[in-house]
Write an enzyme that holds these catalytic residues in place. Structure first.
Site, short mmCIF file in Angstrom:
data_model
loop_
_atom_site.label_atom_id
_atom_site.label_comp_id
_atom_site.label_asym_id
_atom_site.label_seq_id
_atom_site.Cartn_x
_atom_site.Cartn_y
_atom_site.Cartn_z
N TRP A 116 40.99 45.41 39.12
CA TRP A 116 40.80 43.93 38.66
C TRP A 116 42.27 43.40 38.96
CZ3 TRP A 116 39.12 39.24 38.64
CH2 TRP A 116 39.89 38.30 38.16
N HIS A 300 38.74 56.23 41.40
CA HIS A 300 39.19 55.05 40.98
C HIS A 300 40.37 55.14 40.09
CE1 HIS A 300 38.58 50.65 40.45
NE2 HIS A 300 38.82 50.93 39.22
#
Length: 321
Positions: A116, A300
């Site tokens: 994000w 990730h």
């Protein structure tokens, strides 16, 4: 293999009133005369960490960290169902970053973040390119609705059992229904038991997506957080994603030409299940001059090779003054 710099404590910190009843926590570490750099944390709603301080050479960087609205040490905290979320949007966070820059008397700064945080970095840099000297992103996202749909629906084809539980927890009966919006409502429910269950179900799904990297139950990056931090994360995350982060679909990719002239490094794991590589690839094609490094064995969360590339980029940009 690169290693994190030694632990370091802030030499300055405070609370900044950013309006709408929100006050954000900030801290500064390293060299007061060093190159300014801002750490933009992920989530949304995860808060800044001590580990992020250690990515920067403290002799060469003036490192600024902050907790975005509603999380970490910022107030009011999103774990409180009475906290009004109307004034917690991408536009508000971009304005907060600019207000913090002005408060600290910084002309231009390097931006670092991932997941994000990369979306927020891109939104800020496209709005204020003259305030950004370099960008380093590890784990690229632009929070398109297509990316949100992949994370909370599409990747379920790899974790069908866990996704069925995630669907059941939402209360949504149709498999193509608005799961994220349902969780946003549940996470803000006045009933503490409803909020707690929604938080547990959401975090269990997030952990499932990362389970190939964390070896299943050996590590639970989301479920393992303290209760208030976990609830704030789910409430903020579902709030943002239910609204597509208040961005037009593909807006940040279309605006990437505005970053021309800003040196940038994108680092992305080929095995990233939550944020597939195609987003990083598309951004590298749209941002003139940016460097994309694909880390073959990373997901990730990154790993040693991702850390090596991140440290190398930050060290290189430190030398540029």
């Amino acid at each position: 293999m690169g290693e994190l710099h030694p632990p370091i404590e802030p030499y300055d910190k405070g609370m900044l009133d950013v309006g709408d009843g929100n006050v954000i926590y900030w801290e500064v570490c390293g060299n007061p005369d060093g190159k300014p750099a801002l750490v933009v944390h992920g989530g949304p709603g995860s808060g800044c960490t001590e580990r992020a301080r250690r990515l920067f050479d403290p002799a060469r960087y003036r490192v600024v960290l902050f907790d975005q609205r509603g999380c970490g040490r910022s107030t009011p905290h999103a774990s409180d169902p009475a906290t009004d979320m109307r004034h917690n949007t991408t536009g508000h966070l971009v304005a907060d970053m600019e207000r913090l820059r002005e408060h600290l008397g910084i002309g231009r700064w390097l931006l670092y973040g991932g997941s994000w945080g990369s979306t927020l970095i891109l939104a800020y840099a496209e709005r204020h390119p003259e305030r950004v000297c370099e960008i380093v992103i590890a784990a690229v996202t632009t929070t398109r609705r297509s990316e949100i749909d992949w994370l909370y629906r599409g990747v379920g084809r790899y974790f069908p059992e866990q996704w069925d539980r995630f669907l059941a927890g939402s209360g949504v009966t149709a498999r193509d229904g608005d799961l994220v919006g349902a969780y946003a409502r549940l996470a803000g429910d006045p009933d503490a038991e409803v909020r707690a269950k929604a938080t547990a179900d959401w975090c269990a799904w997030e952990d499932a997506v990362l389970s190939g990297e964390t070896k299943g139950a050996a590590s639970l990056p989301y479920t393992g957080r303290p209760p208030a931090a976990r609830l704030a994360f789910v409430r903020i995350c579902s709030h943002y994603f239910a609204h597509g982060a208040w961005l037009e679909e593909g807006e940040l990719l279309r605006g990437a030409h505005l970053l021309a002239g800003i040196p940038g490094v994108l680092i992305h794991g080929r095995l990233d299940m939550g944020s597939p590589l195609d987003t990083a690839w598309e951004l590298s094609r749209a941002w003139p001059g940016v460097e994309l490094t694909v880390v073959e064995e990373a997901g990730h969360l990154g790993g040693p090779a991702t850390l090596d590339h991140t440290l190398a980029a930050l060290d290189r940009f430190a030398a540029d003054g």
